[in-house]
Design a protein around this motif. Structure first.
Motif, mmCIF file in Angstrom:
data_model
loop_
_atom_site.group_PDB
_atom_site.id
_atom_site.type_symbol
_atom_site.label_atom_id
_atom_site.label_comp_id
_atom_site.label_asym_id
_atom_site.label_seq_id
_atom_site.Cartn_x
_atom_site.Cartn_y
_atom_site.Cartn_z
ATOM 1 N N LEU A 391 5.168 5.440 26.311
ATOM 2 C CA LEU A 391 6.333 4.782 26.908
ATOM 3 C C LEU A 391 7.513 5.740 26.929
ATOM 4 O O LEU A 391 8.219 5.906 25.928
ATOM 5 C CB LEU A 391 6.682 3.521 26.121
ATOM 6 N N HIS A 392 7.752 6.369 28.055
ATOM 7 C CA HIS A 392 8.872 7.299 28.162
ATOM 8 C C HIS A 392 10.191 6.526 28.220
ATOM 9 O O HIS A 392 10.348 5.596 29.003
ATOM 10 C CB HIS A 392 8.729 8.156 29.421
ATOM 11 N N GLY A 393 11.103 6.922 27.361
ATOM 12 C CA GLY A 393 12.421 6.296 27.347
ATOM 13 C C GLY A 393 12.446 4.930 26.690
ATOM 14 O O GLY A 393 13.467 4.242 26.731
ATOM 15 N N GLN A 394 11.341 4.523 26.099
ATOM 16 C CA GLN A 394 11.275 3.217 25.451
ATOM 17 C C GLN A 394 10.939 3.399 23.970
ATOM 18 O O GLN A 394 10.245 4.338 23.591
ATOM 19 C CB GLN A 394 10.206 2.344 26.110
ATOM 20 N N GLY A 395 11.414 2.489 23.150
ATOM 21 C CA GLY A 395 11.135 2.541 21.732
ATOM 22 C C GLY A 395 10.409 1.305 21.257
ATOM 23 O O GLY A 395 9.909 0.512 22.056
ATOM 24 N N LYS A 396 10.402 1.118 19.958
ATOM 25 C CA LYS A 396 9.647 0.003 19.394
ATOM 26 C C LYS A 396 10.261 -1.350 19.744
ATOM 27 O O LYS A 396 9.617 -2.385 19.602
ATOM 28 C CB LYS A 396 9.547 0.166 17.868
ATOM 29 N N ALA A 397 11.504 -1.333 20.238
ATOM 30 C CA ALA A 397 12.121 -2.596 20.648
ATOM 31 C C ALA A 397 11.310 -3.266 21.751
ATOM 32 O O ALA A 397 11.226 -4.498 21.807
ATOM 33 C CB ALA A 397 13.553 -2.344 21.124
ATOM 34 N N LEU A 398 10.713 -2.463 22.625
ATOM 35 C CA LEU A 398 9.889 -3.031 23.689
ATOM 36 C C LEU A 398 8.634 -3.675 23.107
ATOM 37 O O LEU A 398 8.226 -4.761 23.524
ATOM 38 C CB LEU A 398 9.518 -1.949 24.703
ATOM 39 N N PHE A 399 8.023 -3.010 22.140
ATOM 40 C CA PHE A 399 6.851 -3.574 21.456
ATOM 41 C C PHE A 399 7.221 -4.903 20.794
ATOM 42 O O PHE A 399 6.497 -5.891 20.908
ATOM 43 C CB PHE A 399 6.337 -2.579 20.425
ATOM 44 N N ASP A 400 8.366 -4.927 20.117
ATOM 45 C CA ASP A 400 8.807 -6.156 19.454
ATOM 46 C C ASP A 400 9.057 -7.267 20.474
ATOM 47 O O ASP A 400 8.752 -8.442 20.213
ATOM 48 C CB ASP A 400 10.085 -5.889 18.644
ATOM 49 N N TYR A 401 9.584 -6.901 21.629
ATOM 50 C CA TYR A 401 9.828 -7.891 22.690
ATOM 51 C C TYR A 401 8.500 -8.499 23.154
ATOM 52 O O TYR A 401 8.398 -9.720 23.339
ATOM 53 C CB TYR A 401 10.544 -7.224 23.866
ATOM 54 N N LEU A 402 7.511 -7.641 23.344
ATOM 55 C CA LEU A 402 6.203 -8.140 23.765
ATOM 56 C C LEU A 402 5.635 -9.117 22.742
ATOM 57 O O LEU A 402 5.116 -10.183 23.097
ATOM 58 C CB LEU A 402 5.235 -6.970 23.975
ATOM 59 N N MET A 403 5.720 -8.753 21.475
ATOM 60 C CA MET A 403 5.177 -9.621 20.429
ATOM 61 C C MET A 403 5.883 -10.975 20.415
ATOM 62 O O MET A 403 5.245 -12.027 20.302
ATOM 63 C CB MET A 403 5.304 -8.936 19.072
ATOM 64 N N LYS A 404 7.222 -10.971 20.556
ATOM 65 C CA LYS A 404 7.979 -12.219 20.536
ATOM 66 C C LYS A 404 7.651 -13.093 21.740
ATOM 67 O O LYS A 404 7.845 -14.311 21.697
ATOM 68 C CB LYS A 404 9.478 -11.916 20.497
ATOM 69 N N ASN A 405 7.188 -12.461 22.802
ATOM 70 C CA ASN A 405 6.906 -13.196 24.021
ATOM 71 C C ASN A 405 5.408 -13.407 24.257
ATOM 72 O O ASN A 405 4.962 -13.598 25.389
ATOM 73 C CB ASN A 405 7.547 -12.491 25.214
ATOM 74 N N GLY A 406 4.659 -13.372 23.171
ATOM 75 C CA GLY A 406 3.274 -13.806 23.234
ATOM 76 C C GLY A 406 2.276 -12.764 23.676
ATOM 77 O O GLY A 406 1.178 -13.120 24.115
ATOM 78 N N VAL A 407 2.612 -11.476 23.557
ATOM 79 C CA VAL A 407 1.663 -10.408 23.862
ATOM 80 C C VAL A 407 1.390 -9.641 22.573
ATOM 81 O O VAL A 407 2.278 -8.984 22.032
ATOM 82 C CB VAL A 407 2.193 -9.436 24.935
ATOM 83 N N ILE A 408 0.173 -9.759 22.066
ATOM 84 C CA ILE A 408 -0.190 -9.044 20.842
ATOM 85 C C ILE A 408 -0.855 -7.738 21.241
ATOM 86 O O ILE A 408 -1.958 -7.714 21.805
ATOM 87 C CB ILE A 408 -1.122 -9.883 19.952
ATOM 88 N N THR A 409 -0.150 -6.665 20.978
ATOM 89 C CA THR A 409 -0.661 -5.328 21.282
ATOM 90 C C THR A 409 -0.503 -4.462 20.051
ATOM 91 O O THR A 409 -0.173 -4.951 18.973
ATOM 92 C CB THR A 409 0.060 -4.756 22.512
ATOM 93 N N ASP A 410 -0.719 -3.173 20.197
ATOM 94 C CA ASP A 410 -0.769 -2.282 19.040
ATOM 95 C C ASP A 410 0.170 -1.106 19.267
ATOM 96 O O ASP A 410 0.158 -0.489 20.346
ATOM 97 C CB ASP A 410 -2.211 -1.782 18.862
ATOM 98 N N TRP A 411 0.964 -0.794 18.274
ATOM 99 C CA TRP A 411 1.943 0.288 18.356
ATOM 100 C C TRP A 411 1.472 1.473 17.530
ATOM 101 O O TRP A 411 1.049 1.313 16.386
ATOM 102 C CB TRP A 411 3.299 -0.179 17.835
ATOM 103 N N ARG A 412 1.531 2.662 18.113
ATOM 104 C CA ARG A 412 1.209 3.893 17.402
ATOM 105 C C ARG A 412 2.329 4.890 17.618
ATOM 106 O O ARG A 412 2.802 5.074 18.745
ATOM 107 C CB ARG A 412 -0.111 4.495 17.908
#
Length: 445
Positions: A391-412
């Protein structure tokens, strides 16, 4: 070999052998149309989904822990009821007697990994099994002692290899040879692996690589690498944690010496659950192979006579040590019943189309959001159902947003999300919905 070309437009042409040529569209209507044509769509109802905001999640982490099949509880309850009603007699008088429970897994599991039933069994957990298999297949000498693996293999494999090397009195820095990715690239080249095998030559004792890399999702050419390692006189084994139940495997036909895999990722058997192993038939029913032995590996016919001499089972069960942990094998057997209903070819066919559609959705959103590329897919075309996305230009905030909105994914780290659209329980509509949530997350963050 599947291939497709993506263009920065609202339509993309997709082609794969045995699949129709079609024009992808990033719309809910198109995704629903694909679901209506999906032969496996009904299997989504076979699994239990977590719920966030009163909605079932979009689950992308089958590459880490598969969802629970609804039928698993029945299989576990059978054993619990037999334990309560029969106690120790359940070993022999249960409907599925415990003493040979593991035998029921061999035939369906052999189909998944491309083996003969006698070449596979289930026991212990993954790294434990790799250690046990190393007893048989890492037998270093003063000259032939080196191990080839991929750069930054899964940490447990790294620890296991280093400890085995030290146990035999060698220095890991000298004995372990890592095949590196080329500068600036995110994947390995087959020719670099083959070149390394040739260069190590008669010092090579073992090649042990993850069949599908956990980080970038790359599928290695198991057959070609196996042939190259054996040509140098080495054993070749595979950690198939991310491969079993995900990609087409032909372990017997490819001549693999040994392999092991966990069962809780694409095979949906439950957290930390039992591991499968493969041992090529040429090593079966032999007493001259070193093994750590225990009574469940001795011949079934004489096991309870408590004889002092070990008589190995004539199949992969000779590597078993203790009696079967049936409570953990039960959900594995439940999941394998699903694989037995749906052959791997059909699962892989859907997997290719589902993953291709997800990649198309990502490209379309990239175009909609502007000129700058946000999503860099670091998974090469030799893949299973995993896309690792930088994710260019994106941080873990995007991952957290996905999780809060019902998308369970994996962050590395540093900023990669791993997406595994699993053919058993993911839908095409979910790929579309994920894209819309992802786009909104980028706009809000």
């Amino acid at each position: 070999m599947c291939s497709f070309k993506l263009r920065p437009s609202k339509l993309s042409r997709y082609f794969c052998e045995n699949l129709k040529i079609m024009q992808f569209k990033n719309t809910a209507e198109f995704a629903k149309k694909l679901d209506a044509q999906d032969k496996l769509a009904s299997y989504k109802d076979e699994f239990i989904f977590p719920v966030i905001n009163e909605k079932e999640v979009i689950y992308f982490t089958g590459n880490s822990l598969g969802l629970q099949p609804k039928r698993s509880q029945k299989y576990v309850n059978e054993i619990m009821n037999d334990w309560g009603g029969l106690a120790v007699e359940g070993h022999f008088k249960a409907e599925k007697p415990w003493w040979d429970y593991h035998e029921r897994l061999a035939a369906p599991l052999a189909k998944v990994v491309g083996a003969k039933p006698e070449e596979v069994t289930v026991m212990n957990t993954l790294t434990v099994n790799l250690h046990l298999l190393m007893v048989s297949f890492y037998r270093p000498s003063a000259k032939r002692f080196k191990i080839i693996c991929e750069e930054k293999a899964f940490p447990s494999d790294q620890y296991m290899l280093a400890s085995q090397v030290r146990f035999h009195g060698f220095n890991p820095e000298e004995a372990i040879v890592e095949v590196k990715k080329r500068d600036g690239e995110n994947h390995w080249h087959l020719e670099d692996i083959l070149k390394t095998i040739e260069e190590v030559g008669d010092e090579l004792a073992l090649v042990l690589i993850g069949g599908v890399n956990y980080y970038n999702g790359q599928v290695f050419d198991i057959r070609t690498i196996t042939e190259a390692g054996q040509k140098q006189g080495a054993f070749v084994g595979w950690d198939l944690a991310h491969a079993a139940g995900n990609i087409k495997l032909q372990l017997h036909n490819w001549g693999v010496d040994f392999a092991a895999w966990c069962s809780y990722k694409y095979m949906n058997s439950g957290p930390g659950n039992a591991s499968g192993i493969f041992v090529n038939e040429k090593y079966l029913d032999r007493k001259d192979i070193p093994r750590f032995e225990g009574w469940w590996g001795t011949k079934k016919e004489t096991r309870f006579l408590m004889e002092p001499e070990f008589e190995p089972m004539p199949n992969a069960e000779a590597w078993q040590i203790s009696n079967a942990p049936v409570l953990s094998m039960a959900p594995y057997l439940a999941s394998l019943s699903l694989f037995d209903e749906v052959n791997m070819d059909l699962l892989i066919e859907k997997s290719k189309l589902l993953t291709a559609y997800l990649e198309f959705v990502l490209h379309e959103i990239d175009v909609e959001l502007g000129e700058t590329t946000i999503f860099e897919i670091i998974t090469p075309k030799d893949r299973g159902c995993q896309l690792s996305v930088f994710l260019h230009g994106q941080g873990k905030a995007l991952f957290d947003y996905l999780m809060k909105n019902g998308v369970i994914t994996d962050w590395r780290e540093p900023n990669v999300i791993r997406l595994a659209p699993t053919p058993f329980y993911n839908s095409f509509e979910e790929m579309y919905r994920f894209g819309q949530i992802l786009k909104q997350g980028i706009l809000e963050n």
